[in-house]
Design an enzyme around this catalytic site. Structure first.
Site, PDB file in Angstrom:
ATOM      1  N   SER A   1      12.777  21.480  58.891  1.00  0.00           N
ATOM      2  CA  SER A   1      11.886  21.786  59.878  1.00  0.00           C
ATOM      3  C   SER A   1      10.872  22.609  59.988  1.00  0.00           C
ATOM      4  O   SER A   1       9.994  23.119  60.750  1.00  0.00           O
ATOM      5  CB  SER A   1      12.842  21.356  60.658  1.00  0.00           C
ATOM      6  OG  SER A   1      14.079  22.587  60.149  1.00  0.00           O
TER       7      SER A   1
ATOM      8  N   GLY B   1      15.710  18.977  59.023  1.00  0.00           N
ATOM      9  CA  GLY B   1      16.824  18.540  58.789  1.00  0.00           C
ATOM     10  C   GLY B   1      17.914  18.400  56.998  1.00  0.00           C
ATOM     11  O   GLY B   1      18.452  18.146  56.625  1.00  0.00           O
TER      12      GLY B   1
ATOM     13  N   ASN C   1      18.697  24.320  54.169  1.00  0.00           N
ATOM     14  CA  ASN C   1      20.009  23.207  54.654  1.00  0.00           C
ATOM     15  C   ASN C   1      21.282  22.649  52.970  1.00  0.00           C
ATOM     16  O   ASN C   1      21.140  22.016  53.198  1.00  0.00           O
ATOM     17  CB  ASN C   1      18.897  21.698  54.901  1.00  0.00           C
ATOM     18  CG  ASN C   1      18.462  21.598  56.900  1.00  0.00           C
ATOM     19  OD1 ASN C   1      19.022  22.772  57.469  1.00  0.00           O
ATOM     20  ND2 ASN C   1      16.988  21.337  56.933  1.00  0.00           N
TER      21      ASN C   1
ATOM     22  N   ASP D   1      16.428  30.407  68.000  1.00  0.00           N
ATOM     23  CA  ASP D   1      16.840  30.211  67.610  1.00  0.00           C
ATOM     24  C   ASP D   1      16.379  31.211  66.468  1.00  0.00           C
ATOM     25  O   ASP D   1      14.808  31.357  66.389  1.00  0.00           O
ATOM     26  CB  ASP D   1      17.725  28.833  66.755  1.00  0.00           C
ATOM     27  CG  ASP D   1      16.491  27.994  65.995  1.00  0.00           C
ATOM     28  OD1 ASP D   1      15.358  28.959  65.067  1.00  0.00           O
ATOM     29  OD2 ASP D   1      17.130  26.489  66.052  1.00  0.00           O
TER      30      ASP D   1
ATOM     31  N   HIS E   1      13.383  28.827  63.103  1.00  0.00           N
ATOM     32  CA  HIS E   1      12.588  28.098  64.203  1.00  0.00           C
ATOM     33  C   HIS E   1      11.193  29.049  64.862  1.00  0.00           C
ATOM     34  O   HIS E   1      11.467  29.093  65.334  1.00  0.00           O
ATOM     35  CB  HIS E   1      12.718  27.098  64.249  1.00  0.00           C
ATOM     36  CG  HIS E   1      13.574  26.052  63.735  1.00  0.00           C
ATOM     37  ND1 HIS E   1      14.962  26.023  64.155  1.00  0.00           N
ATOM     38  CD2 HIS E   1      13.562  24.868  63.010  1.00  0.00           C
ATOM     39  CE1 HIS E   1      15.739  24.714  63.153  1.00  0.00           C
ATOM     40  NE2 HIS E   1      14.743  24.753  62.284  1.00  0.00           N
TER      41      HIS E   1
END
Ligand SMILES: *[C@@H]1O[C@H](CO)[C@@H](O)[C@H](O)[C@H]1NC(C)=O
Ligand SMILES: *[C@@H]1O[C@H](CO)[C@@H](O)[C@H](O)[C@H]1NC(C)=O
Ligand SMILES: *[C@@H]1O[C@H](CO)[C@@H](O)[C@H](O)[C@H]1NC(C)=O
Length: 263
Positions: A38, A71, A103, A220, A223
């Site tokens: 992402s 993801g 991830n 957050d 990102h």
């Protein structure tokens, strides 16, 4: 012949040799494929964010196809067949940029989320109730890079972007193990280069300061906003130039105008 005439003759010979080589190079326009998560993908991590892969095209004279998917880890991107999909598309002289890590961490026990890699940096394998023969992060990237380079493509393996290094109010950037793994993954290939993207972003964000950089992380600590993503893309371009990847030939900006310096 006088000295200057000899030099002139030598230049004439060079000049007549050069155009053929250049025409050969230009016979196909290379494409850059991006594989990542992402932090690179279209749409980033949701509303108000964007992946840096969407900004790379502004710095290059060749097309960029952003195949990053939110993801995903090195494992899930591999297992779902996304590297294979790119491998089926690449032509000689194309580029594939690979950047994973956000991830890939976490533990396979007690619950395998389908993304965590087998721990380690070699040919270790892990088994869970979700999947047998889960590989390590470097093993997934090396398999992908083998596939791409065997098709004549060039690979750039980048370390992951940092989470907001100003999160605590004091600047902190520490490379994760995925930086070491990304470096290691690229090292065995003549046509793969490592870009320490994490460190380059860290350096650029340190210079910009807490208030500006905090503004780049609207949702957050992972990102980035479109503004942040554009800078993350620019630091990647700096890394490409420093890495001596063939991709640097396709950077359209003046080197002096690009943010940051080599590490
Ligand atoms: C390489 O890519 C091709 C084309 O997508 C795929 O069929 C093949 O399984 C891949 N090989 C490896 C070793 O990943
Ligand atoms: C990458 O690997 C090279 C060669 O082993 C090493 O000199 C360099 O310090 C490494 N860089 C990082 C950021 O791990
Ligand atoms: C190169 O220039 C374009 C504007 O033409 C800009 O959008 C892009 O961010 C620049 N890239 C770098 C690496 O500075």
């Amino acid at each position: 012949m006088r000295g200057s005439a000899i030099v002139a003759a030598a230049f004439a010979a060079l000049a007549s040799a050069a155009p053929a080589a250049r025409i050969e190079e230009r016979a196909t326009t290379p494409t850059v494929y991006l594989a990542g998560d992402s932090t690179m993908a279209l749409g980033g991590g949701g509303t108000g964010t964007q992946g840096w892969g969407e900004y790379l095209k502004y710095s290059l004279s060749i097309p960029v196809v952003n195949k990053a998917i939110a993801g995903r880890s090195a494992r899930s991107y591999s297992v779902e067949g996304h590297f294979a999909e790119i491998a089926a598309l690449v032509k000689p002289e194309d580029f594939v940029v690979i950047e994973f890590g956000h991830n890939d961490g976490g533990s396979l026990t007690p619950t395998d989320n389908g993304r965590s890699d087998c721990p380690g940096s070699g040919d270790e394998t892990c088994n869970t109730d979700v999947q047998q023969d889960i590989l390590t992060y470097p093993a997934y990237l090396i398999d992908a890079a083998k596939n791409f380079t065997s098709r004549g493509a060039r690979v750039v393996i980048a370390s992951p972007t940092p989470d907001n290094p100003w999160e605590t109010g004091t600047f902190e950037y520490e490379a994760s193990r995925f930086t070491t793994y990304a470096n290691q993954s690229a090292s065995g290939f003549a046509h793969a280069k490592f870009v320490d993207h994490g460190q380059l972003v860290g350096n650029a964000f340190q210079k910009l300061g807490a208030s500006e950089v905090d503004g780049f992380y609207p949702n957050d600590h992972t990102h980035t906003s479109p503004e942040g993503a554009a800078i993350v893309a620019q630091t990647f371009v700096r890394g490409v130039i420093c890495s001596k990847s063939f991709l640097k030939r396709h950077v359209k900006n003046e080197t002096s105008s690009i943010v940051g310096s080599c590490l």
